[in-house]
Design an enzyme around this catalytic site. Structure first.
Site, PDB file in Angstrom:
ATOM      1  CG  ASP A  32      33.631  -5.719 139.001  1.00 24.22           C
ATOM      2  OD1 ASP A  32      33.813  -5.939 137.794  1.00 24.22           O
ATOM      3  OD2 ASP A  32      33.881  -4.615 139.546  1.00 24.22           O
ATOM      4  CB  SER A 126      48.195  -6.738 127.957  1.00 25.62           C
ATOM      5  OG  SER A 126      48.416  -5.718 127.002  1.00 25.62           O
ATOM      6  CE1 TYR A 151      48.114  -2.554 130.136  1.00 27.91           C
ATOM      7  CE2 TYR A 151      46.848  -2.966 132.133  1.00 27.91           C
ATOM      8  CZ  TYR A 151      47.144  -3.260 130.813  1.00 27.91           C
ATOM      9  OH  TYR A 151      46.451  -4.259 130.166  1.00 27.91           O
ATOM     10  CE  LYS A 155      46.831  -6.726 132.639  1.00 27.95           C
ATOM     11  NZ  LYS A 155      45.850  -7.607 133.307  1.00 27.95           N
ATOM     12  CG  ASN A 180      44.976  -2.799 120.535  1.00 29.95           C
ATOM     13  OD1 ASN A 180      46.002  -3.490 120.562  1.00 29.95           O
ATOM     14  ND2 ASN A 180      44.986  -1.500 120.829  1.00 29.95           N
ATOM     15  CG  ASN A 200      41.710   1.915 125.173  1.00 31.83           C
ATOM     16  OD1 ASN A 200      41.174   1.374 126.097  1.00 31.83           O
ATOM     17  ND2 ASN A 200      43.032   2.007 125.108  1.00 31.83           N
ATOM     18  NE  ARG A 232      48.815   0.139 119.382  1.00 27.53           N
ATOM     19  CZ  ARG A 232      49.854   0.862 118.965  1.00 27.53           C
ATOM     20  NH1 ARG A 232      50.403   0.591 117.776  1.00 27.53           N
ATOM     21  NH2 ARG A 232      50.335   1.831 119.702  1.00 27.53           N
ATOM     22  N   PRO A 297      53.284   9.770 123.768  1.00 28.23           N
ATOM     23  CG  PRO A 297      54.103  11.259 125.359  1.00 28.23           C
ATOM     24  CD  PRO A 297      52.906  11.014 124.470  1.00 28.23           C
TER      25      PRO A 297
HETATM   26  C1  WQD Z   1      45.578   2.515 119.652  1.00 27.76           C
HETATM   27  C2  WQD Z   1      46.118   3.523 118.644  1.00 27.76           C
HETATM   28  C3  WQD Z   1      46.891   5.552 119.642  1.00 27.76           C
HETATM   29  C4  WQD Z   1      43.111   7.258 120.916  1.00 27.76           C
HETATM   30  C5  WQD Z   1      46.064  -0.123 124.942  1.00 27.76           C
HETATM   31  C6  WQD Z   1      46.828  -0.689 126.091  1.00 27.76           C
HETATM   32  C7  WQD Z   1      46.999  -2.168 125.901  1.00 27.76           C
HETATM   33  C8  WQD Z   1      45.663  -2.800 125.694  1.00 27.76           C
HETATM   34  C9  WQD Z   1      44.919  -2.151 124.529  1.00 27.76           C
HETATM   35  C10 WQD Z   1      44.790  -3.751 127.714  1.00 27.76           C
HETATM   36  C11 WQD Z   1      47.382   4.211 119.145  1.00 27.76           C
HETATM   37  C12 WQD Z   1      45.733   5.817 118.694  1.00 27.76           C
HETATM   38  C13 WQD Z   1      44.037   6.384 120.392  1.00 27.76           C
HETATM   39  C14 WQD Z   1      42.910   8.527 120.293  1.00 27.76           C
HETATM   40  C15 WQD Z   1      44.562   7.961 118.659  1.00 27.76           C
HETATM   41  N1  WQD Z   1      44.894  -2.716 126.871  1.00 27.76           N
HETATM   42  N2  WQD Z   1      44.740   6.741 119.279  1.00 27.76           N
HETATM   43  N3  WQD Z   1      43.641   8.828 119.188  1.00 27.76           N
HETATM   44  O1  WQD Z   1      47.610   1.969 123.253  1.00 27.76           O
HETATM   45  O2  WQD Z   1      47.452   0.122 121.482  1.00 27.76           O
HETATM   46  O3  WQD Z   1      46.798  -0.349 123.787  1.00 27.76           O
HETATM   47  O4  WQD Z   1      44.818  -0.756 124.818  1.00 27.76           O
HETATM   48  O5  WQD Z   1      45.230  -4.824 127.652  1.00 27.76           O
HETATM   49  O6  WQD Z   1      47.621  -2.674 127.052  1.00 27.76           O
HETATM   50  O7  WQD Z   1      48.095  -0.088 126.086  1.00 27.76           O
HETATM   51  O8  WQD Z   1      45.379   1.113 122.396  1.00 27.76           O
HETATM   52  O9  WQD Z   1      43.342   2.213 121.672  1.00 27.76           O
HETATM   53  O10 WQD Z   1      44.861   3.440 123.303  1.00 27.76           O
HETATM   54  O11 WQD Z   1      45.542   3.172 120.917  1.00 27.76           O
HETATM   55  O12 WQD Z   1      45.224   8.274 117.659  1.00 27.76           O
HETATM   56  O13 WQD Z   1      42.080   9.376 120.743  1.00 27.76           O
HETATM   57  O14 WQD Z   1      45.138   4.565 118.487  1.00 27.76           O
HETATM   58  O15 WQD Z   1      47.879   6.572 119.553  1.00 27.76           O
HETATM   59  O16 WQD Z   1      48.252   4.428 118.044  1.00 27.76           O
HETATM   60  P1  WQD Z   1      46.921   0.780 122.687  1.00 27.76           P
HETATM   61  P2  WQD Z   1      44.710   2.535 122.135  1.00 27.76           P
END
Ligand code: WQD
Length: 351
Positions: A32, A126, A151, A155, A180, A200, A232, A297
């Site tokens: 790492d 993912s 990203y 994958k 997730n 996230n 999710r 988006p």
């Molecule tokens: C989850 C939901 C946001 C933050 C990502 C990667 C995916 C995987 C998991 C690696 C969404 C909402 C989030 C915030 C919000 N990673 N949210 N306010 O986008 O499902 O997946 O992480 O493998 O590849 O794309 O996860 O946690 O970013 O979002 O409303 O401040 O929470 O819009 O609906 P996501 P996330």
């Protein structure tokens, strides 16, 4: 005792997997470069397992340096490859960094796997490969969609590279598609250390609750879901970690039917953003300061897993429910607040 190389062993899922491997009788080393991770988690691994895990601080984009680690450890039986950049938004801003890092690193590791005839390879993939699914829950046979970000593209490409490699290789591979991953080890000695402002959901919730962030924005509540917010499949990082140990054992026991098998790692339950916030407020006893904002988006409306293959083939038994995910995430946030200065001293990467 089989020696396993974990790339990205100082990272969130990598560190939890290192702990699970050690607890299941494997010897573990890590590569790492700590560009996106911290040595703080290595200390946590040692406190949990009483084992000092050697981390080679090597950039996997440098083939010679990567090869040198394999030459020094000719008894590596298997490799679990986590090391990659994983911020969706950042990948849109810096696509070349993502393609160079995520693809070159993977190819270099696979060249070493081939060079040393290593029989077991597990790749961190993912659910992002499913894009916005036509039908949920998604199975491993659900169609892959055009990636929503560079990203996600890395994958999908990574999976194809591993599939093609596995056909030629004398060994076998497994692709694990995470949904997730959230939460932290119940000991509070390892957990997620997001760099900068968390993208996230769960770290955004806990950092808002502890006061690191002034307010959280819910990205949209006008989606065609039961409460208007996105759905999710949240899965505890320790359940994800144990699935890696099971996947490795599955290959060691020669249970695989093909040279490259795919498994969904999700709970099988869909949870909306607002439901996740309610669960957090319940277990933490705190009211979260959030507002409803614009849609983000690239967000998928709803996705959750059909995890039958992992349950039936890998004998995966999920231990943690949503409340446990929120409770361990909150306890971890409280813990790192105590250690904040130590973490900053040790690791320039955190800002
Ligand atoms: C989850 C939901 C946001 C933050 C990502 C990667 C995916 C995987 C998991 C690696 C969404 C909402 C989030 C915030 C919000 N990673 N949210 N306010 O986008 O499902 O997946 O992480 O493998 O590849 O794309 O996860 O946690 O970013 O979002 O409303 O401040 O929470 O819009 O609906 P996501 P996330």
């Amino acid at each position: 005792m089989k020696k396993i190389l974990v790339t990205g062993g100082c990272g969130y899922i990598g560190s939890h997997t290192v702990v699970d491997l050690i607890e299941n009788g494997f010897e573990v080393i890590s590569i790492d470069d700590n560009s996106r991770s911290t040595t703080y988690l290595l200390d946590g691994i040692e406190k949990i397992t009483a084992k000092k895990v050697k981390n080679y601080k090597v950039d996997l984009k440098n083939f010679d340096e990567t090869l040198a680690v394999f030459q020094e450890n000719e008894d590596i039986s298997g490799v679990i490859h986590f090391a990659a950049f994983k911020a969706v938004g950042e990948s849109v801003e810096k696509p070349l960094d993502y393609y160079e890092n995520n693809i070159c690193s993977l190819v270099n590791v696979l060249k070493c796997v081939k060079e040393f005839d290593i029989k077991y390879f597990v790749f961190s993939s993912s659910c992002t490969v499913y894009g916005n699914p036509d039908a949920i829950p998604v199975t491993e046979a659900s169609p892959e969609k055009k990636p929503e970000s560079p990203y996600g593209a890395t994958k999908q490409m990574g999976e194809q590279i591993v599939k093609d490699f596995s056909i030629q290789s004398s060994g076998n591979s497994i692709l694990l598609r995470y949904f997730n991953p959230v939460g932290a080890h119940p000991s509070c000695l390892i957990g997620e250390l997001p760099l900068g402002k968390p993208q996230n959901l769960v770290p955004a919730i806990t950092q808002t609750a502890i006061g690191k962030l002034p307010q959280m924005i819910v990205h949209g509540n006008d989606y065609p879901t039961r409460d208007g917010s996105c759905i999710r499949d949240y899965i505890h990082v320790c359940d994800i970690a144990h699935a890696h140990t099971l996947a490795l054992q599955f290959l060691i026991d020669k249970k695989n039917q093909s040279t490259c098998e795919i498994f969904n790692l999700g709970s099988g339950n869909g949870t909306s953003v607002l439901e996740a916030i309610n669960a957090f407020e319940k277990v933490s006893g705190t009211k979260l300061n959030y507002v409803i904002g614009q849609r983000r988006p690239g967000d998928v409306v709803a996705i959750y897993a059909n995890n039958n293959l992992a349950v039936n083939e890998l004998k995966w038994r999920i231990q943690y429910e949503l409340d446990d995910m929120m409770r361990t995430a909150w306890n971890w946030e409280l813990k790192i607040k105590e250690d904040e200065n130590l973490i900053r001293q040790q690791n320039h990467v955190l800002n």
